[in-house]
Scaffold this motif. Structure first.
Motif, PDB file in Angstrom:
ATOM      1  N   ILE A   1       4.513   2.685 -14.948  1.00 21.34           N
ATOM      2  CA  ILE A   1       4.015   2.803 -13.578  1.00 21.34           C
ATOM      3  C   ILE A   1       2.586   2.273 -13.487  1.00 21.34           C
ATOM      4  CG2 ILE A   1       3.322   4.461 -11.788  1.00 21.34           C
ATOM      5  CD1 ILE A   1       5.830   6.074 -12.525  1.00 21.34           C
ATOM      6  N   ASP A   2       1.764   2.548 -14.495  1.00 19.40           N
ATOM      7  CA  ASP A   2       0.395   2.019 -14.516  1.00 19.40           C
ATOM      8  C   ASP A   2       0.390   0.493 -14.468  1.00 19.40           C
ATOM      9  OD1 ASP A   2      -0.743   4.538 -14.550  1.00 19.40           O
ATOM     10  OD2 ASP A   2      -1.017   4.560 -16.731  1.00 19.40           O
ATOM     11  N   GLU A   3       1.314  -0.132 -15.194  1.00 20.23           N
ATOM     12  CA  GLU A   3       1.415  -1.596 -15.177  1.00 20.23           C
ATOM     13  C   GLU A   3       1.784  -2.098 -13.785  1.00 20.23           C
ATOM     14  OE1 GLU A   3       4.126  -2.963 -18.180  1.00 20.23           O
ATOM     15  OE2 GLU A   3       3.104  -1.826 -19.754  1.00 20.23           O
ATOM     16  N   ILE A   4       2.735  -1.430 -13.158  1.00 20.09           N
ATOM     17  CA  ILE A   4       3.150  -1.830 -11.813  1.00 20.09           C
ATOM     18  C   ILE A   4       1.999  -1.643 -10.830  1.00 20.09           C
ATOM     19  CG2 ILE A   4       4.719  -1.312  -9.898  1.00 20.09           C
ATOM     20  CD1 ILE A   4       6.773  -0.470 -12.088  1.00 20.09           C
ATOM     21  N   LEU A   5       1.287  -0.520 -10.947  1.00 16.32           N
ATOM     22  CA  LEU A   5       0.142  -0.281 -10.066  1.00 16.32           C
ATOM     23  C   LEU A   5      -0.940  -1.345 -10.253  1.00 16.32           C
ATOM     24  CD1 LEU A   5      -0.168   3.603 -10.359  1.00 16.32           C
ATOM     25  CD2 LEU A   5       0.480   2.300  -8.313  1.00 16.32           C
TER      26      LEU A   5
ATOM     27  N   THR B   1       0.831  -1.197   0.000  1.00 18.37           N
ATOM     28  CA  THR B   1       0.000   0.000   0.000  1.00 18.37           C
ATOM     29  C   THR B   1       0.871   1.255   0.000  1.00 18.37           C
ATOM     30  OG1 THR B   1      -1.694  -1.217   1.215  1.00 18.37           O
ATOM     31  CG2 THR B   1      -1.875   1.161   1.206  1.00 18.37           C
ATOM     32  N   TYR B   2       1.950   1.218   0.773  1.00 16.56           N
ATOM     33  CA  TYR B   2       2.883   2.350   0.809  1.00 16.56           C
ATOM     34  C   TYR B   2       3.534   2.536  -0.561  1.00 16.56           C
ATOM     35  CZ  TYR B   2       7.000   5.128   1.823  1.00 16.56           C
ATOM     36  OH  TYR B   2       7.965   6.100   1.801  1.00 16.56           O
TER      37      TYR B   2
ATOM     38  N   LYS C   1      -3.734  -6.106  -8.080  1.00 12.89           N
ATOM     39  CA  LYS C   1      -4.099  -7.522  -8.168  1.00 12.89           C
ATOM     40  C   LYS C   1      -3.622  -8.271  -6.939  1.00 12.89           C
ATOM     41  CE  LYS C   1      -4.047  -7.970 -13.204  1.00 12.89           C
ATOM     42  NZ  LYS C   1      -3.310  -8.547 -14.349  1.00 12.89           N
ATOM     43  N   LYS C   2      -2.397  -7.987  -6.525  1.00 16.74           N
ATOM     44  CA  LYS C   2      -1.841  -8.677  -5.351  1.00 16.74           C
ATOM     45  C   LYS C   2      -2.603  -8.289  -4.088  1.00 16.74           C
ATOM     46  CE  LYS C   2       1.314 -11.419  -3.810  1.00 16.74           C
ATOM     47  NZ  LYS C   2       1.304 -12.824  -4.169  1.00 16.74           N
ATOM     48  N   LEU C   3      -2.947  -7.015  -3.961  1.00 11.91           N
ATOM     49  CA  LEU C   3      -3.702  -6.582  -2.777  1.00 11.91           C
ATOM     50  C   LEU C   3      -5.082  -7.222  -2.749  1.00 11.91           C
ATOM     51  CD1 LEU C   3      -2.765  -2.788  -2.609  1.00 11.91           C
ATOM     52  CD2 LEU C   3      -2.127  -4.556  -0.977  1.00 11.91           C
ATOM     53  N   ASN C   4      -5.702  -7.418  -3.896  1.00 12.62           N
ATOM     54  CA  ASN C   4      -7.015  -8.058  -3.946  1.00 12.62           C
ATOM     55  C   ASN C   4      -6.938  -9.537  -3.582  1.00 12.62           C
ATOM     56  OD1 ASN C   4      -8.464  -5.766  -4.589  1.00 12.62           O
ATOM     57  ND2 ASN C   4      -8.224  -6.058  -6.793  1.00 12.62           N
ATOM     58  N   GLN C   5      -5.801 -10.166  -3.828  1.00 15.95           N
ATOM     59  CA  GLN C   5      -5.617 -11.578  -3.486  1.00 15.95           C
ATOM     60  C   GLN C   5      -5.408 -11.780  -1.996  1.00 15.95           C
ATOM     61  OE1 GLN C   5      -2.297 -12.880  -5.817  1.00 15.95           O
ATOM     62  NE2 GLN C   5      -3.460 -12.972  -7.733  1.00 15.95           N
ATOM     63  N   MET C   6      -4.978 -10.743  -1.320  1.00 18.23           N
ATOM     64  CA  MET C   6      -4.666 -10.877   0.112  1.00 18.23           C
ATOM     65  C   MET C   6      -5.928 -10.858   0.948  1.00 18.23           C
ATOM     66  SD  MET C   6      -1.365  -8.426   0.241  1.00 18.23           S
ATOM     67  CE  MET C   6      -0.210  -9.224   1.317  1.00 18.23           C
TER      68      MET C   6
END
Length: 53
Positions: free
Chosen positions: A39-43, A3-4, A48-53
């Motif tokens: 940067i958009d790709e990285i975001l 998130t940071y 996606k990773k945050l939604n999996q958590m």
């Protein structure tokens, strides 16, 4: 931590957007836009990773 990193990347992206709008050099404008797209790709990956958590 993700998130940071996401917040930091969004801030960098916003700054790049401002620089891209202010520059008159086509090469610089293209470089700013390419960086913003990366940067958009990285975001997107972070989201996606945050939604999996």
């Amino acid at each position: 931590m993700l998130t940071y990193n996401r917040a930091s990347l969004k801030m960098v992206r916003n700054n790049l957007h401002v620089y891209a709008m202010e520059t008159t050099e086509p090469g610089a404008k293209t470089a700013y836009h390419e960086s913003m797209m990366k940067i958009d790709e990285i975001l997107e990956n972070i989201d996606k990773k945050l939604n999996q958590m």
